[in-house]
Design a protein around this motif. Structure first.
Motif, PDB file in Angstrom:
ATOM      1  N   SER A   1      46.793 -79.051   3.242  1.00  0.00           N
ATOM      2  CA  SER A   1      46.564 -79.225   1.585  1.00  0.00           C
ATOM      3  C   SER A   1      47.114 -80.796   1.656  1.00  0.00           C
ATOM      4  O   SER A   1      47.095 -81.915   0.447  1.00  0.00           O
ATOM      5  N   HIS A   2      46.612 -82.051   2.502  1.00  0.00           N
ATOM      6  CA  HIS A   2      47.849 -83.057   2.362  1.00  0.00           C
ATOM      7  C   HIS A   2      45.991 -83.985   2.058  1.00  0.00           C
ATOM      8  O   HIS A   2      45.272 -83.470   2.609  1.00  0.00           O
ATOM      9  N   PRO A   3      46.440 -84.987   0.450  1.00  0.00           N
ATOM     10  CA  PRO A   3      44.691 -85.374   0.356  1.00  0.00           C
ATOM     11  C   PRO A   3      44.490 -86.318   1.139  1.00  0.00           C
ATOM     12  O   PRO A   3      42.621 -85.688   1.089  1.00  0.00           O
ATOM     13  N   VAL A   4      44.806 -87.141   2.036  1.00  0.00           N
ATOM     14  CA  VAL A   4      44.045 -87.795   3.001  1.00  0.00           C
ATOM     15  C   VAL A   4      43.100 -87.065   3.989  1.00  0.00           C
ATOM     16  O   VAL A   4      42.400 -87.661   4.440  1.00  0.00           O
ATOM     17  N   ALA A   5      44.049 -85.472   4.123  1.00  0.00           N
ATOM     18  CA  ALA A   5      44.207 -85.388   5.677  1.00  0.00           C
ATOM     19  C   ALA A   5      42.264 -84.230   4.525  1.00  0.00           C
ATOM     20  O   ALA A   5      41.255 -84.140   5.594  1.00  0.00           O
TER      21      ALA A   5
ATOM     22  N   GLN B   1      55.034 -90.527   3.740  1.00  0.00           N
ATOM     23  CA  GLN B   1      55.545 -89.272   4.714  1.00  0.00           C
ATOM     24  C   GLN B   1      55.098 -87.705   4.597  1.00  0.00           C
ATOM     25  O   GLN B   1      54.897 -87.366   3.446  1.00  0.00           O
ATOM     26  N   SER B   2      55.485 -86.871   5.510  1.00  0.00           N
ATOM     27  CA  SER B   2      55.028 -85.741   5.273  1.00  0.00           C
ATOM     28  C   SER B   2      55.668 -84.757   4.812  1.00  0.00           C
ATOM     29  O   SER B   2      56.984 -84.572   4.949  1.00  0.00           O
ATOM     30  N   GLU B   3      55.330 -84.027   3.729  1.00  0.00           N
ATOM     31  CA  GLU B   3      55.827 -83.725   2.844  1.00  0.00           C
ATOM     32  C   GLU B   3      57.273 -82.325   3.391  1.00  0.00           C
ATOM     33  O   GLU B   3      57.798 -82.076   3.259  1.00  0.00           O
ATOM     34  N   VAL B   4      56.100 -81.325   3.630  1.00  0.00           N
ATOM     35  CA  VAL B   4      56.941 -80.257   4.086  1.00  0.00           C
ATOM     36  C   VAL B   4      57.749 -80.635   6.013  1.00  0.00           C
ATOM     37  O   VAL B   4      59.359 -80.383   6.141  1.00  0.00           O
TER      38      VAL B   4
ATOM     39  N   PRO C   1      47.093 -87.886   8.866  1.00  0.00           N
ATOM     40  CA  PRO C   1      48.687 -86.776   8.450  1.00  0.00           C
ATOM     41  C   PRO C   1      48.324 -85.600   7.762  1.00  0.00           C
ATOM     42  O   PRO C   1      47.459 -85.846   7.167  1.00  0.00           O
ATOM     43  N   THR C   2      48.886 -84.454   7.757  1.00  0.00           N
ATOM     44  CA  THR C   2      49.061 -83.647   6.603  1.00  0.00           C
ATOM     45  C   THR C   2      50.728 -83.232   5.983  1.00  0.00           C
ATOM     46  O   THR C   2      51.251 -83.857   6.346  1.00  0.00           O
ATOM     47  N   GLU C   3      50.246 -82.395   5.249  1.00  0.00           N
ATOM     48  CA  GLU C   3      51.774 -82.177   5.004  1.00  0.00           C
ATOM     49  C   GLU C   3      52.793 -81.760   5.797  1.00  0.00           C
ATOM     50  O   GLU C   3      53.766 -81.460   5.727  1.00  0.00           O
ATOM     51  N   THR C   4      52.221 -81.313   6.698  1.00  0.00           N
ATOM     52  CA  THR C   4      53.600 -80.729   7.822  1.00  0.00           C
ATOM     53  C   THR C   4      53.808 -81.357   9.220  1.00  0.00           C
ATOM     54  O   THR C   4      54.734 -82.238   8.567  1.00  0.00           O
ATOM     55  N   VAL C   5      52.980 -82.142   9.757  1.00  0.00           N
ATOM     56  CA  VAL C   5      53.496 -83.670  10.277  1.00  0.00           C
ATOM     57  C   VAL C   5      52.108 -84.205  10.712  1.00  0.00           C
ATOM     58  O   VAL C   5      50.480 -83.895  10.197  1.00  0.00           O
ATOM     59  N   TYR C   6      51.859 -85.555  11.480  1.00  0.00           N
ATOM     60  CA  TYR C   6      50.634 -86.263  11.839  1.00  0.00           C
ATOM     61  C   TYR C   6      50.085 -85.309  13.175  1.00  0.00           C
ATOM     62  O   TYR C   6      50.912 -84.922  14.142  1.00  0.00           O
ATOM     63  N   GLY C   7      48.861 -85.399  13.110  1.00  0.00           N
ATOM     64  CA  GLY C   7      48.004 -84.546  14.006  1.00  0.00           C
ATOM     65  C   GLY C   7      47.068 -85.982  14.431  1.00  0.00           C
ATOM     66  O   GLY C   7      46.703 -86.524  14.395  1.00  0.00           O
ATOM     67  N   LEU C   8      46.896 -85.674  16.133  1.00  0.00           N
ATOM     68  CA  LEU C   8      46.193 -86.272  17.001  1.00  0.00           C
ATOM     69  C   LEU C   8      44.871 -85.882  16.997  1.00  0.00           C
ATOM     70  O   LEU C   8      44.662 -84.318  17.307  1.00  0.00           O
ATOM     71  N   GLY C   9      44.167 -86.592  15.838  1.00  0.00           N
ATOM     72  CA  GLY C   9      42.723 -85.365  15.585  1.00  0.00           C
ATOM     73  C   GLY C   9      41.248 -86.154  16.930  1.00  0.00           C
ATOM     74  O   GLY C   9      41.137 -87.036  17.293  1.00  0.00           O
ATOM     75  N   ALA C  10      40.253 -85.437  17.204  1.00  0.00           N
ATOM     76  CA  ALA C  10      39.349 -85.621  17.721  1.00  0.00           C
ATOM     77  C   ALA C  10      38.310 -83.640  17.043  1.00  0.00           C
ATOM     78  O   ALA C  10      38.483 -82.835  16.978  1.00  0.00           O
ATOM     79  N   ASP C  11      37.530 -84.317  17.334  1.00  0.00           N
ATOM     80  CA  ASP C  11      35.765 -83.504  16.884  1.00  0.00           C
ATOM     81  C   ASP C  11      36.451 -81.909  18.246  1.00  0.00           C
ATOM     82  O   ASP C  11      36.500 -82.417  19.493  1.00  0.00           O
ATOM     83  N   ALA C  12      36.692 -80.925  17.521  1.00  0.00           N
ATOM     84  CA  ALA C  12      36.824 -79.857  17.722  1.00  0.00           C
ATOM     85  C   ALA C  12      35.444 -79.237  18.788  1.00  0.00           C
ATOM     86  O   ALA C  12      35.668 -78.100  19.173  1.00  0.00           O
ATOM     87  N   GLU C  13      33.948 -79.484  18.232  1.00  0.00           N
ATOM     88  CA  GLU C  13      33.221 -79.209  19.542  1.00  0.00           C
ATOM     89  C   GLU C  13      32.714 -79.694  20.370  1.00  0.00           C
ATOM     90  O   GLU C  13      31.939 -79.532  20.025  1.00  0.00           O
ATOM     91  N   ASN C  14      33.578 -80.920  20.670  1.00  0.00           N
ATOM     92  CA  ASN C  14      33.786 -81.572  21.851  1.00  0.00           C
ATOM     93  C   ASN C  14      34.327 -81.593  22.645  1.00  0.00           C
ATOM     94  O   ASN C  14      35.365 -81.835  22.102  1.00  0.00           O
ATOM     95  N   ALA C  15      34.171 -81.085  23.578  1.00  0.00           N
ATOM     96  CA  ALA C  15      35.089 -80.527  25.000  1.00  0.00           C
ATOM     97  C   ALA C  15      35.804 -82.249  25.569  1.00  0.00           C
ATOM     98  O   ALA C  15      36.434 -81.775  25.567  1.00  0.00           O
ATOM     99  N   ALA C  16      35.319 -83.148  25.173  1.00  0.00           N
ATOM    100  CA  ALA C  16      35.045 -83.567  26.254  1.00  0.00           C
ATOM    101  C   ALA C  16      36.043 -84.705  25.250  1.00  0.00           C
ATOM    102  O   ALA C  16      37.260 -85.296  25.738  1.00  0.00           O
TER     103      ALA C  16
END
Length: 347
Positions: free
Chosen positions: A119-123, A176-179, A27-42
């Motif tokens: 700013s979301h505390p979980v993020a 729920q995302s705040e923004v 979760p983020t304050e905007t919407v939920y993100g689909l995350g991956a290691d930004a330094e791992n190209a694969a």
């Protein structure tokens, strides 16, 4: 949500999944993100595959509050530090020159990179746990490409668990995302030649940014970097969306009903009455609560089995710019539906 209510075991598990090259929804304050290691190209490539996202459409790198921006970007202008001091953590993404060692996959092959501190505390807890706070999480919205962004963990499950074979290793639930709409994106990668350029409006306005920088924010130009969520058709439910100006709303609903269309309605000022509706959602008449509820409303109306989702067009003043941007893109592909109807439709 406070630090005391965060499930640190779930955070630690999610961080290990990211470090192993897997996908994590967060979760983020905007919407939920689909995350991956930004330094791992694969791993970043697996985001594109899971979403069905074009590989030249950049993603945003999320960083911890203590992150060294100089690790991710080169030639950082002083204006970036001013905006970071004013708005981070928060819903503002900065486009800067990408450091050479950062994979080009996060930028869609461009020389720039988008950076944001949520700013979301979980993020924030996840970012601090992941690689000891020194990593970055590439994180576009956790939905199929072009669809409505998720603002709850259940929205993510609805999007990816439909066949029981989700590409996501785990989903962190932060409520729920705040923004409710995605971050404002400002290009500072061409500061010397173009000044600050608004690529995507959001909760933080161009006027607020201009006040911090002491210069006016410019509109996007043809040579601006590509940025997340800026294609003409985006943020769209599966049911076609029609934006209708308030003075024409009642007549348009009646005309569509008489033409045999089943209608779902999202409005903020329409009086009761009119033709029967498959579903209706009444929104707040103020931009912040409207944005908070927008994507949930679009998803709910998408489940109404209607032929069309009719949306009463919000006001056009600057406070509604981010909302109007999302609705315009959601309604972009409605031209075929509009054929034959001449009364007051607004794309």
């Amino acid at each position: 949500m406070t630090d005391a209510t965060i499930d640190m075991q779930a955070i630690k598990l999610a961080a290990r999944k990211l470090e192993a090259g897997q996908l994590v929804a967060f979760p983020t304050e905007t919407v939920y993100g689909l995350g991956a290691d930004a330094e791992n190209a694969a791993a970043v490539a697996s985001i594109y595959a899971a979403k069905g996202r074009p590989s030249n459409h950049p993603v945003i790198v999320h960083v911890a509050p203590e992150a060294d921006i100089g690790y991710w970007a080169d030639a950082i202008p002083p204006q970036a530090h001013a905006l970071i001091a004013a708005f981070w953590p928060g819903p503002l993404t900065l486009i800067l020159e990408r450091a050479a060692h950062i994979p080009a996959q996060v930028s869609g092959g461009q020389s720039s990179v988008g950076l944001r501190c949520p700013s979301h505390p979980v993020a924030q807890a996840l970012l601090r746990e992941f690689k000891g706070g020194k990593g970055g999480i590439a994180g576009p919205s956790a939905n199929k490409f072009g669809h409505v962004s998720p603002t709850t963990a259940q929205h993510v499950r609805d999007e990816f668990d439909t066949d029981g074979d989700s590409p996501i290793a785990c989903i962190l639930d932060g409520g729920q995302s705040e923004v409710g709409i995605e971050s404002t994106i400002i290009d500072l990668s061409r500061m010397a030649s173009h000044g600050p350029v608004l690529l995507r409006p959001g909760h933080i306005s161009a006027a607020q940014i201009g006040a911090v920088l002491g210069v006016a924010v410019q509109a996007a130009d043809a040579a601006a970097p590509r940025a997340s969520g800026t294609l003409e058709s985006h943020y769209a439910p599966r049911t076609p969306v029609l934006l209708v100006a308030p003075p024409q709303l009642a007549a348009t609903l009646l005309q569509l009903h008489q033409a045999g269309q089943s209608l779902a309605l999202i409005s903020y000022s329409a009086a009761a009455g009119g033709p029967p509706l498959a579903a209706q959602c009444t929104m707040a008449a103020a931009p912040q609560p409207y944005a908070h509820d927008l994507y949930a409303a679009l998803r709910n109306m998408d489940h109404a089995a209607a032929d069309l989702i009719v949306v009463e067009a919000p006001p056009s003043d600057p406070a509604w710019q981010g909302i109007n941007d999302r609705l315009r893109r959601a309604a972009h592909d409605s031209s075929a539906v509009l054929a034959g109807f001449k009364t007051g439709f607004k794309k």
